[in-house]
Scaffold this motif. Structure first.
Motif, PDB file in Angstrom:
ATOM      1  N   UNK A 102      11.414  12.530  -7.668  1.00 26.91           N
ATOM      2  CA  UNK A 102      10.351  12.146  -8.810  1.00 26.91           C
ATOM      3  C   UNK A 102      10.828  11.138  -9.585  1.00 26.91           C
ATOM      4  N   UNK A 103      12.097  11.043 -10.040  1.00 24.47           N
ATOM      5  CA  UNK A 103      12.561   9.984 -10.746  1.00 24.47           C
ATOM      6  C   UNK A 103      12.492   8.762 -10.071  1.00 24.47           C
ATOM      7  N   UNK A 104      12.977   8.717  -9.110  1.00 28.58           N
ATOM      8  CA  UNK A 104      12.754   7.416  -8.051  1.00 28.58           C
ATOM      9  C   UNK A 104      11.347   6.908  -7.894  1.00 28.58           C
ATOM     10  N   UNK A 105      10.231   7.807  -7.628  1.00 30.32           N
ATOM     11  CA  UNK A 105       8.936   7.285  -7.554  1.00 30.32           C
ATOM     12  C   UNK A 105       8.589   7.153  -9.277  1.00 30.32           C
ATOM     13  N   UNK A 106       8.976   7.570 -10.107  1.00 27.86           N
ATOM     14  CA  UNK A 106       8.498   7.038 -11.353  1.00 27.86           C
ATOM     15  C   UNK A 106       9.161   5.866 -11.732  1.00 27.86           C
ATOM     16  N   UNK A 107      10.171   5.248 -11.312  1.00 32.47           N
ATOM     17  CA  UNK A 107      10.541   3.810 -11.452  1.00 32.47           C
ATOM     18  C   UNK A 107       9.846   2.922 -10.572  1.00 32.47           C
ATOM     19  N   UNK A 108       8.998   3.033  -9.726  1.00 36.15           N
ATOM     20  CA  UNK A 108       8.367   2.161  -8.905  1.00 36.15           C
ATOM     21  C   UNK A 108       7.351   1.484 -10.095  1.00 36.15           C
ATOM     22  N   UNK A 109       7.684   0.088  -9.778  1.00 38.28           N
ATOM     23  CA  UNK A 109       6.564  -0.998 -10.583  1.00 38.28           C
ATOM     24  C   UNK A 109       5.192  -0.799 -10.138  1.00 38.28           C
ATOM     25  N   UNK A 110       4.315  -0.295 -10.462  1.00 43.91           N
ATOM     26  CA  UNK A 110       2.928  -0.337  -9.960  1.00 43.91           C
ATOM     27  C   UNK A 110       1.991  -1.496 -10.116  1.00 43.91           C
ATOM     28  N   UNK A 111       2.590  -2.516 -11.090  1.00 44.37           N
ATOM     29  CA  UNK A 111       1.903  -3.713 -11.081  1.00 44.37           C
ATOM     30  C   UNK A 111       2.152  -4.372 -10.080  1.00 44.37           C
ATOM     31  N   UNK A 112       3.383  -4.211  -9.102  1.00 47.69           N
ATOM     32  CA  UNK A 112       3.480  -4.969  -8.020  1.00 47.69           C
ATOM     33  C   UNK A 112       2.764  -4.507  -6.832  1.00 47.69           C
ATOM     34  N   UNK A 113       2.675  -3.176  -6.842  1.00 45.17           N
ATOM     35  CA  UNK A 113       1.627  -2.640  -5.811  1.00 45.17           C
ATOM     36  C   UNK A 113       1.499  -1.400  -6.101  1.00 45.17           C
ATOM     37  N   UNK A 114       0.295  -0.838  -5.908  1.00 43.64           N
ATOM     38  CA  UNK A 114      -0.186   0.741  -6.277  1.00 43.64           C
ATOM     39  C   UNK A 114      -0.023   1.456  -4.971  1.00 43.64           C
ATOM     40  N   UNK A 115       0.179   2.683  -5.328  1.00 47.62           N
ATOM     41  CA  UNK A 115       0.695   3.657  -4.279  1.00 47.62           C
ATOM     42  C   UNK A 115      -0.493   4.050  -3.694  1.00 47.62           C
ATOM     43  N   UNK A 116      -1.786   3.981  -4.307  1.00 51.23           N
ATOM     44  CA  UNK A 116      -3.106   4.382  -3.812  1.00 51.23           C
ATOM     45  C   UNK A 116      -3.327   3.393  -3.029  1.00 51.23           C
ATOM     46  N   UNK A 117      -2.916   2.228  -3.038  1.00 49.13           N
ATOM     47  CA  UNK A 117      -3.515   1.109  -2.020  1.00 49.13           C
ATOM     48  C   UNK A 117      -2.436   1.050  -0.907  1.00 49.13           C
ATOM     49  N   UNK A 118      -2.928   1.480   0.596  1.00 50.97           N
ATOM     50  CA  UNK A 118      -2.204   1.725   1.774  1.00 50.97           C
ATOM     51  C   UNK A 118      -2.041   0.515   2.258  1.00 50.97           C
ATOM     52  N   UNK A 119      -2.125  -0.845   1.785  1.00 52.52           N
ATOM     53  CA  UNK A 119      -2.010  -2.002   2.769  1.00 52.52           C
ATOM     54  C   UNK A 119      -0.762  -2.247   3.138  1.00 52.52           C
ATOM     55  N   UNK A 120       0.338  -2.088   2.155  1.00 59.59           N
ATOM     56  CA  UNK A 120       1.805  -2.433   2.701  1.00 59.59           C
ATOM     57  C   UNK A 120       2.436  -0.912   3.273  1.00 59.59           C
ATOM     58  N   UNK A 121       2.868  -1.251   4.472  1.00 64.19           N
ATOM     59  CA  UNK A 121       3.170  -0.021   5.185  1.00 64.19           C
ATOM     60  C   UNK A 121       4.598   0.649   4.497  1.00 64.19           C
ATOM     61  N   UNK A 122       5.136   0.107   3.852  1.00 60.19           N
ATOM     62  CA  UNK A 122       6.346   0.758   3.044  1.00 60.19           C
ATOM     63  C   UNK A 122       5.873   1.860   2.320  1.00 60.19           C
ATOM     64  N   UNK A 123       4.513   1.925   1.709  1.00 55.95           N
ATOM     65  CA  UNK A 123       4.100   2.746   0.824  1.00 55.95           C
ATOM     66  C   UNK A 123       3.984   4.056   1.529  1.00 55.95           C
ATOM     67  N   UNK A 124       3.936   4.076   3.109  1.00 55.59           N
ATOM     68  CA  UNK A 124       3.782   5.158   3.698  1.00 55.59           C
ATOM     69  C   UNK A 124       4.894   6.153   3.440  1.00 55.59           C
ATOM     70  N   UNK A 125       6.124   5.595   3.158  1.00 52.13           N
ATOM     71  CA  UNK A 125       7.232   6.286   2.984  1.00 52.13           C
ATOM     72  C   UNK A 125       7.092   6.859   1.515  1.00 52.13           C
ATOM     73  N   UNK A 126       6.417   6.321   0.468  1.00 55.77           N
ATOM     74  CA  UNK A 126       6.299   6.763  -0.826  1.00 55.77           C
ATOM     75  C   UNK A 126       5.340   8.038  -0.589  1.00 55.77           C
ATOM     76  N   UNK A 127       4.310   7.913   0.168  1.00 57.45           N
ATOM     77  CA  UNK A 127       3.256   9.102   0.478  1.00 57.45           C
ATOM     78  C   UNK A 127       4.053   9.968   0.894  1.00 57.45           C
ATOM     79  N   UNK A 128       4.946   9.971   1.979  1.00 56.24           N
ATOM     80  CA  UNK A 128       5.776  10.998   2.376  1.00 56.24           C
ATOM     81  C   UNK A 128       6.617  11.818   1.332  1.00 56.24           C
ATOM     82  N   UNK A 129       7.139  11.054   0.594  1.00 54.49           N
ATOM     83  CA  UNK A 129       8.097  11.628  -0.641  1.00 54.49           C
ATOM     84  C   UNK A 129       7.146  12.251  -1.351  1.00 54.49           C
ATOM     85  N   UNK A 130       6.060  12.091  -1.748  1.00 43.76           N
ATOM     86  CA  UNK A 130       5.110  12.718  -2.726  1.00 43.76           C
ATOM     87  C   UNK A 130       4.731  13.837  -1.892  1.00 43.76           C
ATOM     88  N   UNK A 131       4.400  13.867  -0.559  1.00 45.71           N
ATOM     89  CA  UNK A 131       4.016  15.161   0.009  1.00 45.71           C
ATOM     90  C   UNK A 131       5.150  16.008  -0.121  1.00 45.71           C
TER      91      UNK A 131
END
Length: 870
Positions: free
Chosen positions: A549-578
């Motif tokens: 949770x602490x790591x995901x909270x540190x993500x700079x959402x102005x660089x890319x939003x976790x709700x936007x799945x265009x960058x494949x690295x975000x898939x790992x963020x989705x897995x972490x949240x799951x």
């Protein structure tokens, strides 16, 4: 407006194109006081206005003026307007003479018009080639705005290649309308009409092809249709050929060979700054020429582009002059290489540099550009966006340019239809005879090892990457700090890939160290985000959801939003949240998270995603259906990411537990038996299988042995401690159960790993709950508390068996074998099978053993009776 067919034929022969009603309606509308038609040469501006002029109901109202070349003053323009108005009868010779004298005397043209001209009927002033006004544009813009405000019956149509402030003019009593280049483009329906009138054929499919090949650019469309009319059929729509026609037409309108050559030289790149334009053309006045081209509507300066101010040609113009440049192959290749080198030196627009290097057939340069492109990448996983470019690299070139080979392999591996083709390319990368110097000598060996480890991992080799990754990390430690500072993003990208290789190889601690270092050296927020989510996915899978949770909270959402799945690295963020949702026992929330996963069906992440999905559906009570789906997928053969790695071990453990939940112990054994015996990720599933077989002593012994294995994570250890506690309780070893269960509960309190508790069979979970209550332990009770019977989620809350079904189920529980049950009840085996199917359906199970276990949990069978079902 008269739209008669006879008139239409005459108009078409006069202008070369039929009436385009959607545009001429705009010109005719009395509500449009000012219409600005903007587009490059060849876009059809003048032809459109001429077509409308021939079709208008009041042609006498139109005053047409073409702005001359080299116009020196506003007086010259207004003299032309007065002369044209006199020819059409709008003004008498006396009025023209009086107004002319006032203007020549220096009077303001608008003031002169107010004094001598009384416009008492509708009039339309057409100013063509408006871009020729040059520095006078602002002055004439202001004059026109005042005239429109002064004369309500006046309308103005301006056709221009350049920008004008008229497009944003605010008129109190009129409406401004701008027809842009995109609106001037021909539609398929308009091409059908043009083909019908010029080529005597109407083919909608061919018209669509013409629009696709030409972009609907008027000059090119007319050239294609003219060719169709000459040959009588649809030719091969080679867009380069038609773009060449456009370039020649534009060149003939410029009347300046030097400008034509300048455009030909500088149009090879998507955009150019003044310095690149000078390098490509050799013209020292490049910036002034580009500014003049902007004024003529051939392109525009983009002031805020990354890397500084750049000039970008209009797409049609660029394509046209690029086609013109290709006529001299050697010159064109030299231009492409020069542009690619310049872009590489600037460090921006590397995708464009790669395209140009490949276009120029400079493979060594393309190899270097791709290395720098990978170094600047902020993503952890490949995509196939570069595939069209890299597929143009000849096969014989690949062995000598490992980055090109690696890039092509990555692109193919990311394509669901072509990933099997990547294997031989990764082999080629691993066996490359040498690696050029891409960055600095200190980084060459690190680059080779990092690329080789990644290629081997994607190839399915899970041992070699560990050795190479460890060696690469050691060499990074030895790099001079100044060099590390200069190549921060490159080191960050390599460390991300090294951490993934170490993670999949079961070296979690080393992987976490590499991922943390990657995030620390990143210089851009997007890159830091990618490194952060790699670490978050590892930690979440390992069971530390609090830190996740602490790591995901540190993500700079102005660089890319976790709700936007265009960058494949975000898939790992989705897995972490799951995983966070799973440890909160929120299986519905975890399912929603997985829907955000930007994952191709065939990618390296498939085992990670599928293992998480299995846990989700298991928790929602649908373990059997999901297990069947996953087993089918695995049965299809070689899948990317599946092998002797951590993700695959987690997947098979989840699949084995799902089969146990479905009551199919045989299939669970078939899944677990072939897996490595020393994998801690499979420990819990193996203990649970022994417990389901009622081999409690063997389960206890197995739990002790599994806990001694190296490499346990917080989650895997807590899982085995919990299943081992079940075995201990069954055997009456309360102290062992207390020790193990307490340790697991403490881990859950500190780190959050407790999803496995919800997936325990209800009978075992109840037994653990009773034990916690007896010991009066709030920590254990909190650990074991779950939101209801998860396993029963797929069944109706109340199960009603008939008396006969209860008798049959009791007999099954006692005898097990269908034939023995039939003999005991004096019925045929087929009758027993039919009754069992009804029981299975009501209980939501698929086997005799599962039916008896669930019935015992629901109180249908005596919970104290010993099961006999094999």
């Amino acid at each position: 407006m008269n739209r008669g067919s006879a008139g239409g034929a005459g108009i078409e022969s006069a202008t070369g194109v039929p009436d385009r009603a959607r545009l001429t309606r705009v010109l005719e509308s009395p509500m449009v006081r000012l219409c600005v038609i903007q587009g490059p040469s060849g876009a059809g501006k003048t032809t459109l206005v001429r077509t409308w002029t021939l079709r208008t109901e009041h042609p006498e109202s139109v005053v047409w003026v073409s702005v001359p070349e080299g116009i020196a003053s506003s007086r010259m323009l207004w003299r032309r307007v007065l002369t044209a108005a006199a020819k059409t009868g709008h003004l008498s010779a006396d009025v023209v003479a009086r107004a002319g004298r006032l203007v020549e005397a220096g009077a303001d043209p608008v003031e002169a018009a107010r004094r001598v001209v009384a416009l008492d009927r509708p009039a339309v002033l057409v100013l063509d080639a408006y871009e020729r006004l040059g520095e006078l544009t602002e002055r004439i813009d202001a004059d026109l705005a005042r005239l429109l405000a002064m004369y309500p019956m006046l309308r103005v149509i301006v056709a221009t290649r350049g920008e004008t402030a008229l497009s944003v003019a605010a008129l109190d009593d009129g409406i401004t309308r701008v027809l842009s280049r995109s609106e001037l483009a021909f539609t398929p329906a308009e091409v059908v009409t043009l083909m019908r009138e010029q080529a005597r054929m109407a083919d909608e499919r061919a018209a669509h092809q013409v629009v696709v090949a030409t972009g609907g650019f008027a000059l090119t469309v007319c050239a294609v249709v003219s060719a169709i009319a000459q040959v009588g059929h649809i030719p091969r729509l080679d867009s380069s050929e038609w773009h060449g026609v456009v370039a020649d037409r534009i060149a003939s309108s410029l009347h300046d060979p030097a400008t034509v050559e300048f455009m030909t030289d500088t149009a090879v790149a998507r955009s150019v700054d003044a310095d690149l334009a000078r390098r490509l053309s050799g013209n020292p006045d490049a910036e002034a020429l580009l500014t003049a081209l902007e004024r003529d509507g051939f392109g525009r300066w983009i002031p805020y582009a990354s890397g500084g101010r750049v000039f970008q040609y209009a797409e049609t113009v660029r394509d046209a002059f690029r086609a013109r440049a290709r006529r001299d192959c050697d010159r064109y290749r030299r231009l492409c290489v020069t542009a690619a080198q310049s872009i590489l030196e600037g460090g921006m627009g590397l995708v464009c540099a790669l395209e140009l290097a490949v276009e120029g057939a400079d493979w060594a340069l393309a190899d270097r550009v791709l290395a720098h492109l990978f170094a600047a990448s902020t993503d952890s996983y490949p995509d196939d966006s570069l595939l069209p470019v890299l597929e143009r690299v000849p096969e014989h070139v690949l062995p000598w340019h490992p980055m090109l080979t690696f890039g092509l392999g990555l692109s193919l591996s990311a394509n669901p239809l072509r990933w099997p083709e990547a294997a031989r390319l990764f082999d080629m990368v691993i066996d490359a005879p040498s690696y050029p110097t891409y960055f600095a000598p200190a980084l060459d060996e690190v680059t080779r090892l990092s690329v080789g480890a990644t290629a081997a991992r994607l190839r399915g080799d899970w041992c070699t990457p560990i050795t190479w990754s460890r060696r690469a990390v050691e060499l990074i430690d030895q790099i001079d700090p100044d060099v590390r500072s200069r190549f921060r993003e490159h080191l960050a990208a390599m460390l991300r890939q090294l951490s993934l290789s170490l993670w999949q190889g079961g070296r979690l601690h080393e992987a976490m160290t590499a991922a943390t270092r990657s995030a620390a050296v990143c210089s851009t927020p997007a890159s830091r985000n990618s490194s952060t989510v790699v670490a978050a996915a590892m930690i979440a899978s390992a069971g530390d959801t609090e830190r996740t949770r602490a790591l995901l909270a540190s993500i700079d959402r102005t660089a890319w939003s976790l709700e936007n799945g265009l960058v494949s690295s975000k898939g790992l963020a989705v897995l972490a949240q799951a995983w966070i949702s799973l440890d909160a026992l929120d299986f519905r929330g975890a399912a929603k998270q997985l829907k955000l996963m930007p994952n191709a069906p065939h990618s390296e992440r498939w085992p990670l995603l599928t293992a998480t999905s299995l846990a989700v559906w298991h928790g929602k009570g649908l373990a059997a259906a999901e297990a069947e789906r996953v087993a089918t997928e695995l049965g299809h053969g070689d899948l990317p990411g599946v092998g002797a790695n951590v993700a695959s071990q987690q997947l098979h453990a989840a699949l084995g537990l799902a089969w146990l939940a479905a009551g199919d112990h045989r299939r669970a054994a078939e899944v677990l038996d072939p897996q490595p015996s020393d994998s801690p990720y499979l420990s819990h599933a193996r203990v649970m299988w022994l417990l389901s077989e009622h081999r409690d002593a063997a389960a206890l012994e197995r739990a002790e042995a599994e806990l001694e294995l190296p490499g346990h994570t917080i989650r895997s250890r807590a899982e085995v401690q919990t299943s081992g506690a079940i075995a201990a309780l069954r055997l009456g070893d309360d102290e062992r159960a207390w020790t193990w269960l307490g340790a697991a509960a403490l881990a859950a309190d500190s780190y959050g790993a407790r999803m496995h508790v919800a997936l325990l069979p209800p009978r075992d979970r109840l037994a653990l709950g009773d034990f916690a209550a007896q010991r009066n332990s709030l920590v254990l009770q909190r650990y074991l508390k779950t939101p209801g019977r998860v396993r029963g989620a797929a069944r109706p809350p109340a199960v009603q068996l008939t008396d006969r079904e209860k008798v049959v189920l009791a007999a099954v529980d006692k005898h097990g074998n269908t034939r023995d049950v039939a003999a005991a009840l004096f019925v045929s085996p087929s009758t027993v099978k039919a009754q069992l199917q009804s029981i299975y359906r009501k209980l939501g199970v698929t086997s005799r053993r599962a039916a008896c276990d669930v019935a015992r949990e629901l109180g249908i069978l005596d919970s104290n009776s010993s099961p006999h079902v094999p």
